[in-house]
Design a protein around this motif. Sequence first.
Motif, PDB file in Angstrom:
ATOM      1  N   LEU A  94       0.830  -1.201   0.000  1.00 38.58           N
ATOM      2  CA  LEU A  94       0.000   0.000   0.000  1.00 38.58           C
ATOM      3  C   LEU A  94       0.869   1.257   0.000  1.00 38.58           C
ATOM      4  O   LEU A  94       0.592   2.212  -0.735  1.00 38.58           O
ATOM      5  CB  LEU A  94      -0.922  -0.004   1.213  1.00 38.58           C
ATOM      6  N   GLN A  95       1.918   1.254   0.800  1.00 36.95           N
ATOM      7  CA  GLN A  95       2.806   2.406   0.856  1.00 36.95           C
ATOM      8  C   GLN A  95       3.485   2.648  -0.484  1.00 36.95           C
ATOM      9  O   GLN A  95       3.675   3.796  -0.889  1.00 36.95           O
ATOM     10  CB  GLN A  95       3.860   2.210   1.950  1.00 36.95           C
ATOM     11  N   GLU A  96       3.821   1.584  -1.187  1.00 36.11           N
ATOM     12  CA  GLU A  96       4.474   1.736  -2.493  1.00 36.11           C
ATOM     13  C   GLU A  96       3.519   2.385  -3.494  1.00 36.11           C
ATOM     14  O   GLU A  96       3.920   3.239  -4.292  1.00 36.11           O
ATOM     15  CB  GLU A  96       4.946   0.381  -3.012  1.00 36.11           C
ATOM     16  N   LYS A  97       2.253   1.970  -3.422  1.00 33.29           N
ATOM     17  CA  LYS A  97       1.262   2.588  -4.315  1.00 33.29           C
ATOM     18  C   LYS A  97       1.083   4.058  -3.973  1.00 33.29           C
ATOM     19  O   LYS A  97       1.017   4.920  -4.866  1.00 33.29           O
ATOM     20  CB  LYS A  97      -0.088   1.873  -4.180  1.00 33.29           C
ATOM     21  N   GLN A  98       1.044   4.376  -2.683  1.00 35.99           N
ATOM     22  CA  GLN A  98       0.874   5.764  -2.263  1.00 35.99           C
ATOM     23  C   GLN A  98       2.083   6.607  -2.660  1.00 35.99           C
ATOM     24  O   GLN A  98       1.942   7.772  -3.025  1.00 35.99           O
ATOM     25  CB  GLN A  98       0.648   5.837  -0.751  1.00 35.99           C
ATOM     26  N   LEU A 144      10.882   3.555  -6.821  1.00 39.67           N
ATOM     27  CA  LEU A 144       9.665   2.763  -6.619  1.00 39.67           C
ATOM     28  C   LEU A 144       9.939   1.305  -6.950  1.00 39.67           C
ATOM     29  O   LEU A 144      10.728   1.002  -7.846  1.00 39.67           O
ATOM     30  CB  LEU A 144       8.533   3.276  -7.511  1.00 39.67           C
ATOM     31  N   THR A 145       9.260   0.414  -6.231  1.00 37.98           N
ATOM     32  CA  THR A 145       9.278  -1.010  -6.564  1.00 37.98           C
ATOM     33  C   THR A 145       7.904  -1.330  -7.136  1.00 37.98           C
ATOM     34  O   THR A 145       6.964  -1.655  -6.407  1.00 37.98           O
ATOM     35  CB  THR A 145       9.574  -1.868  -5.317  1.00 37.98           C
ATOM     36  N   GLU A 146       7.779  -1.200  -8.443  1.00 37.77           N
ATOM     37  CA  GLU A 146       6.469  -1.294  -9.089  1.00 37.77           C
ATOM     38  C   GLU A 146       5.820  -2.660  -8.928  1.00 37.77           C
ATOM     39  O   GLU A 146       4.587  -2.787  -8.971  1.00 37.77           O
ATOM     40  CB  GLU A 146       6.577  -0.933 -10.572  1.00 37.77           C
ATOM     41  N   GLN A 147       6.616  -3.712  -8.697  1.00 36.69           N
ATOM     42  CA  GLN A 147       6.053  -5.049  -8.549  1.00 36.69           C
ATOM     43  C   GLN A 147       5.148  -5.120  -7.318  1.00 36.69           C
ATOM     44  O   GLN A 147       4.155  -5.851  -7.304  1.00 36.69           O
ATOM     45  CB  GLN A 147       7.173  -6.089  -8.446  1.00 36.69           C
ATOM     46  N   LEU A 148       5.467  -4.353  -6.280  1.00 42.31           N
ATOM     47  CA  LEU A 148       4.618  -4.326  -5.075  1.00 42.31           C
ATOM     48  C   LEU A 148       3.250  -3.742  -5.388  1.00 42.31           C
ATOM     49  O   LEU A 148       2.237  -4.181  -4.838  1.00 42.31           O
ATOM     50  CB  LEU A 148       5.304  -3.505  -3.972  1.00 42.31           C
TER      51      LEU A 148
END
Length: 202
Positions: free
Chosen positions: A50-54, A190-194
């Motif tokens: 969720l944090q990665e998306k935010q 960013l780690t887009e896979q997350l």
Amino acid sequence: MARYTGPITKKSRRLKLDLVGGDKNFELRPFPPGQHGRRRIQEKEYLTQLQEKQKARFTYGVMEKQFLRYYKEAANRPGQTGHNLLTILETRLDNVIYRAGLARTRRQARQLVTHGHFEVNGKRTNVPSQRVEQYDIITVRKQSVEAFPIQLARETFGERPVPAWLHVIPGSLKILVHQKPTREQIDTPLTEQLIVELYSKN
């Protein structure tokens, strides 16, 4: 046009990432806001995703529904969904203006586009989310050449490196889009896979 207008430093501290770039307040207090901000939070899988998306949302200044549309578009394209998503975000006009060094932050770039200072292939636009394509040419409108933000951009041009998929002519501040960016050319932390894993659960 919906956009987040709240305190961005607070979001930076919550997500442990400088969303602005050179945010001195974040550098002074790089821990979550609130009286319990210094407590250690157990990092669970869902929270991390969720944090990665935010991080991606607030870095590029995109609202939730729009981000979801971008993800669905990325998932329907050939290739890796995460890479496609970052390409979509990177090719937004406001991000291109920022990447080209014509604005100090993406927020400022968004404002410049909204005020109609730029043309894409000779046509005036005020839509920050407009997507650029390979071989597009972005120019400053003649009426905006003397505007203070544009003059400042000319004076400070070169302080930040321009990615290889763009070419900027310093004298006229004309931006040439050589190609769509590859993953290696996108330096957003960013780690887009997350993000893909988060949306795959729904």
